[in-house]
Design an enzyme around this catalytic site. Structure first.
Site, short mmCIF file in Angstrom:
data_model
loop_
_atom_site.label_atom_id
_atom_site.label_comp_id
_atom_site.label_asym_id
_atom_site.label_seq_id
_atom_site.Cartn_x
_atom_site.Cartn_y
_atom_site.Cartn_z
N ARG A 46 0.94 -1.25 -0.02
CA ARG A 46 0.13 0.00 0.11
C ARG A 46 0.85 1.29 0.08
NH1 ARG A 46 -1.29 2.12 4.72
NH2 ARG A 46 -1.59 0.05 5.69
N TYR A 98 -18.20 15.39 -14.58
CA TYR A 98 -18.61 13.99 -14.48
C TYR A 98 -19.52 13.77 -13.20
CZ TYR A 98 -18.63 9.04 -13.18
OH TYR A 98 -18.94 7.84 -12.98
N ASP A 170 -8.82 18.09 -14.29
CA ASP A 170 -8.84 16.61 -14.79
C ASP A 170 -8.78 16.55 -16.08
OD1 ASP A 170 -11.66 14.30 -13.85
OD2 ASP A 170 -10.26 14.31 -15.52
N LYS A 195 -9.73 5.53 -18.50
CA LYS A 195 -10.35 5.78 -19.91
C LYS A 195 -9.09 5.87 -20.78
CE LYS A 195 -14.18 7.01 -17.99
NZ LYS A 195 -13.80 6.86 -16.42
C1 LIG Z 1 -17.15 6.95 -16.04
C2 LIG Z 1 -17.38 8.10 -16.75
N1 LIG Z 1 -16.37 8.95 -16.19
C3 LIG Z 1 -15.44 8.80 -15.09
C4 LIG Z 1 -14.69 10.04 -14.82
C5 LIG Z 1 -14.00 10.22 -13.70
C6 LIG Z 1 -14.22 9.25 -12.50
O1 LIG Z 1 -13.15 7.93 -12.82
P1 LIG Z 1 -13.40 6.53 -12.38
O2 LIG Z 1 -12.00 5.80 -12.81
O3 LIG Z 1 -14.51 6.06 -12.81
O4 LIG Z 1 -13.38 6.73 -10.88
C7 LIG Z 1 -13.37 11.20 -13.32
N2 LIG Z 1 -13.26 12.37 -14.25
C8 LIG Z 1 -13.69 12.23 -15.45
C9 LIG Z 1 -13.53 13.39 -16.47
C10 LIG Z 1 -14.39 10.96 -15.82
O5 LIG Z 1 -15.10 10.97 -17.02
C11 LIG Z 1 -17.94 8.39 -17.67
O6 LIG Z 1 -17.97 9.78 -18.02
O7 LIG Z 1 -18.51 7.55 -18.59
#
Ligand SMILES: C=C(NCc1c(COP(=O)(O)O)cnc(C)c1O)C(=O)O
Length: 381
Positions: A46, A98, A170, A195
């Site tokens: 961790r 998001y 972000d 992503k």
């Molecule tokens: C799952 C999706 N978004 C996650 C996302 C997140 C969150 O990421 P996660 O890995 O899903 O926790 C953060 N920032 C942006 C710009 C995002 O698009 C979506 O838009 O379909």
């Protein structure tokens, strides 16, 4: 080294023990010590893990950051950053983010005493107007998810620095291949590595990076203390995916432009939003702060929710699913799916309406993608 070479080599020396050219997956929770506190820089996974370190160093190099930390999801990275703040602190957030990001702010950290203002930062003057004596952080997405509004990173960073406010961008939609917020003055960059960085829809992960020593010290403390770290195998998968980031992003952008141009001419489509179209209201800013326009686009379809449902059920190559940034093309309905956690009145004010559809354009043959959309649009009319 230049970007394309860093994507393949940064943070990854051949394994010192065996010479393995690919970073091994260190599936271990702990490390044997020669004596109490006498270790090789690794005590507990961790706290440190060699595979995660390779990923952190690689992604930090791509963003031009001194320090990087990898997490179990994008929101785990967001959680860590919020723990840098204290009850009573105020955060200014771009109004279109998001749905899960809105939710962790509004439903989790507001309960811990943080205060949030959701502001249309596509108009830079709104940022300074929203600052209070308690403002400690500004959080932006650009392009925003899902409205694809753009935020002038340099202007936000300039005001934030002047006022002693931590600026967080972000960069999930653009990746460092098309946009470098740290180079434009931002303090911190966050990613959902789920992503484009991983790019193959087989990992959920997050990443946060900075070049500020003070923020990095707190970041690594919280990464260990809060514990939402990226595991060794997930780190390996993202490290492998990011090796082709530059090739994939070029193809995503090429395909998205072709799809956006096609949809712009279709009578069944009311409005197409893509930063690479000259019709985008902030096209000049797109050209100024981005070197490409990404793979995300949205459009409104005539016929409202019924037409949208029919359309999403009829496409064949595009898969109806949440998430984005993978090699396969995805299509979704933000009002029902990714942004359902945003209050209806807020969604509607943003333009996330019943006929609003988001595309994550993959790297398939562009004509196959267009043909798929065409046959589905024919079924809707
Ligand atoms: C799952 C999706 N978004 C996650 C996302 C997140 C969150 O990421 P996660 O890995 O899903 O926790 C953060 N920032 C942006 C710009 C995002 O698009 C979506 O838009 O379909």
């Amino acid at each position: 080294m230049r970007f394309d070479t860093l994507a393949i080599h940064a943070g990854q020396e051949p394994d010192p023990t065996t010479g393995a050219i690919m970073t091994p997956v260190y599936l271990t929770s702990t490390y044997v010590q020669d004596g109490p506190g006498e270790h090789k820089g690794y005590e507990y996974s961790r706290t440190q893990n060699p595979t995660r370190k390779a990923l952190q160093d690689c992604l930090a190099a791509l963003e031009g950051a001194k320090y990087g930390a990898a997490f179990a999801s994008g929101l785990a990275g967001t959680d860590m950053l919020m723990h840098m703040l204290e009850a009573g602190d105020h955060v200014i957030v771009s109004d279109d983010v998001y749905g899960g990001t809105f939710r962790i702010f509004d439903k989790v950290f507001k309960r811990s005493g943080l205060n949030f203002s959701f502001v249309d930062l596509s108009k830079p003057e709104n940022f300074e107007a929203a600052i209070t004596p308690k403002t400690k952080m500004v959080w932006v997405e650009t392009p925003t998810n899902p409205m694809l509004k753009l935020i002038d990173l340099a202007r936000i960073a300039e005001v934030a620095k002047k006022r002693g406010i931590i600026s967080v961008a972000d960069n999930t939609f653009m990746t460092p291949y098309f946009q470098k917020p740290l180079d434009l003055g931002f303090d911190v960059v966050a990613h959902s590595t789920t992503k484009y960085l991983n790019g193959h829809s087989d990992v959920v992960g997050g990443f946060v990076c900075t070049s500020r020593d003070d923020i990095a010290e707190r970041m690594y403390f919280l990464q260990n203390a809060v514990g939402g770290v990226s595991g060794a195998f997930d780190s390996f998968l993202v490290l492998r995916g990011v090796k082709t980031l530059h090739v994939r992003m070029d193809r995503h952008a090429q395909n998205a432009m072709k799809v956006a141009q096609y949809l712009s001419t279709h009578k069944q489509v009311k409005k197409v939003t893509y930063p690479g179209l000259e019709t985008h209201p902030q096209y000049a800013l797109a050209k100024q702060q981005m070197t490409g326009f990404g793979g995300m686009l949205t459009f409104d379809i005539h016929g409202g929710l019924e037409a949208a449902r029919t359309f999403l059920k009829t496409v064949k190559v595009f898969a109806c699913a949440e998430s984005l940034g993978g090699v396969e093309s995805l299509i979704e309905h933000p009002a029902i799916m990714t942004h359902a956690s945003v209050p209806k009145e807020m969604r509607e004010k943003l333009g996330i309406l019943d006929g609003f559809i988001r595309l994550s354009v993959g790297i398939e043959d562009a004509q196959d993608l267009i043909d798929d959309l065409a046959q589905a649009l024919d079924r809707v009319k």
